[in-house]
Design an enzyme around this catalytic site. Structure first.
Site, PDB file in Angstrom:
ATOM      1  N   MET A   1      -1.283  -1.029   9.007  1.00 10.65           N
ATOM      2  CA  MET A   1      -0.379  -1.881   9.791  1.00 10.65           C
ATOM      3  C   MET A   1      -0.078  -3.172   9.048  1.00 10.65           C
ATOM      4  O   MET A   1       1.057  -3.640   9.016  1.00 10.65           O
ATOM      5  CB  MET A   1      -1.011  -2.188  11.157  1.00 10.65           C
ATOM      6  CG  MET A   1      -0.238  -3.161  12.006  1.00 10.65           C
ATOM      7  SD  MET A   1       1.380  -2.527  12.435  1.00 10.65           S
ATOM      8  CE  MET A   1       2.020  -3.882  13.387  1.00 10.65           C
ATOM      9  N   GLU A   2      -1.092  -3.748   8.447  1.00  8.35           N
ATOM     10  CA  GLU A   2      -0.938  -5.035   7.783  1.00  8.35           C
ATOM     11  C   GLU A   2      -0.164  -4.943   6.474  1.00  8.35           C
ATOM     12  O   GLU A   2       0.652  -5.811   6.182  1.00  8.35           O
ATOM     13  CB  GLU A   2      -2.303  -5.669   7.528  1.00  8.35           C
ATOM     14  CG  GLU A   2      -3.004  -6.158   8.775  1.00  8.35           C
ATOM     15  CD  GLU A   2      -2.392  -7.413   9.360  1.00  8.35           C
ATOM     16  OE1 GLU A   2      -1.186  -7.673   9.190  1.00  8.35           O
ATOM     17  OE2 GLU A   2      -3.133  -8.155  10.012  1.00  8.35           O
TER      18      GLU A   2
END
Length: 131
Positions: A31-32
């Site tokens: 996600m990051e």
């Protein structure tokens, strides 16, 4: 540059060391950064785990007691250790730990979980077990 497999292996290794669910750590890292080591956000978060420099220093000085390398290996180690701290801080509540990761533990305690943070947490959970 490290391969995605090397980054995944590093996440899994440090997850084992710090007792973090590797699927959770991988979902968060994906996600990051999408497992990219050279990403820098608009607010200055860096690396695979998108650590703010202040957070990375906190991990180094308070949680580990030594400076981790400023490469993908150190970023992953510090990031997984920071996730362990968030999990401990919120009594194992994964949703609150992810909220603390995204908006800051103090802000979660003082103001609750922001709307944009709830979206971040939903996406991390949707990625769980897929990366």
């Amino acid at each position: 540059p490290a391969s995605r497999d090397a980054i995944r292996a590093s996440i899994d290794r440090w997850s084992g060391v710090y007792g973090v669910d590797p699927q959770l750590a991988r979902a968060l890292a994906w996600m990051e950064s999408g497992f990219q080591q050279d990403v820098v956000s608009s607010v200055g978060a860096v690396g695979v785990m998108q650590l703010l420099l202040e957070s990375w220093e906190f991990v180094d000085t308070v949680l580990l007691g030594f400076r981790t390398p400023r490469d993908y290996r150190g970023n992953v180690r510090a990031g997984v250790r920071y996730l362990r701290w968030q999990l401990d801080h919120f009594g194992g509540d994964v949703r609150l730990a992810l909220a603390g990761w995204y908006q800051g533990a103090r802000a979660v305690r003082q103001h609750g979980v922001y709307r944009e943070t709830r979206q971040f947490v939903r996406v991390v959970f949707a990625l769980y077990g897929t990366v």
